[in-house]
Design a protein around this motif. Structure first.
Motif, PDB file in Angstrom:
ATOM      1  N   SER A 149       1.241   3.750  -3.256  1.00 27.98           N
ATOM      2  CA  SER A 149       0.788   5.127  -3.028  1.00 27.98           C
ATOM      3  C   SER A 149       1.908   6.115  -3.327  1.00 27.98           C
ATOM      4  N   LEU A 197      -5.886   5.682  -7.699  1.00 22.66           N
ATOM      5  CA  LEU A 197      -5.833   4.601  -6.710  1.00 22.66           C
ATOM      6  C   LEU A 197      -7.207   4.221  -6.176  1.00 22.66           C
ATOM      7  N   LEU A 212      -5.848   0.477  -5.809  1.00 23.08           N
ATOM      8  CA  LEU A 212      -5.298   0.352  -4.458  1.00 23.08           C
ATOM      9  C   LEU A 212      -5.621  -1.026  -3.879  1.00 23.08           C
ATOM     10  N   GLN A 247       0.828  -1.196   0.000  1.00 16.00           N
ATOM     11  CA  GLN A 247       0.000   0.000   0.000  1.00 16.00           C
ATOM     12  C   GLN A 247       0.872   1.260   0.000  1.00 16.00           C
TER      13      GLN A 247
END
Length: 81
Positions: free
Chosen positions: A26, A42, A54, A22
């Motif tokens: 990101s 995302l 995501l 994650q």
């Protein structure tokens, strides 16, 4: 007076591997797309990836690699249509 200060969790916690993916996806999205476009990408649905990038990146290493490839292909490949 009894106060319960424990946070309620409605969703399961991420494993260390999921949290790492994650964070990495990101960061990559923010670096390649900029803040606003990264958040939109995302959290939006991407038909080529088959869902929300995501979630896909967090779910598995293969999913992470697919989202990473979309981001590295260039901003136009990763941005929502």
């Amino acid at each position: 007076m009894n106060h319960n200060f424990r946070k309620r969790r409605d969703t399961p916690r991420l494993s260390p591997e999921q949290a790492d993916r994650q964070g990495r996806v990101s960061h990559l999205a923010f670096m390649t797309l900029g803040q606003v476009a990264a958040i939109a990408f995302l959290n939006g649905s991407d038909p080529q990836l088959g869902g929300r990038p995501l979630d896909i990146a967090i779910a598995s290493l293969d999913g992470f690699k697919a989202v990473e490839a979309a981001l590295l292909a260039g901003p136009s490949a990763a941005q929502l249509k």
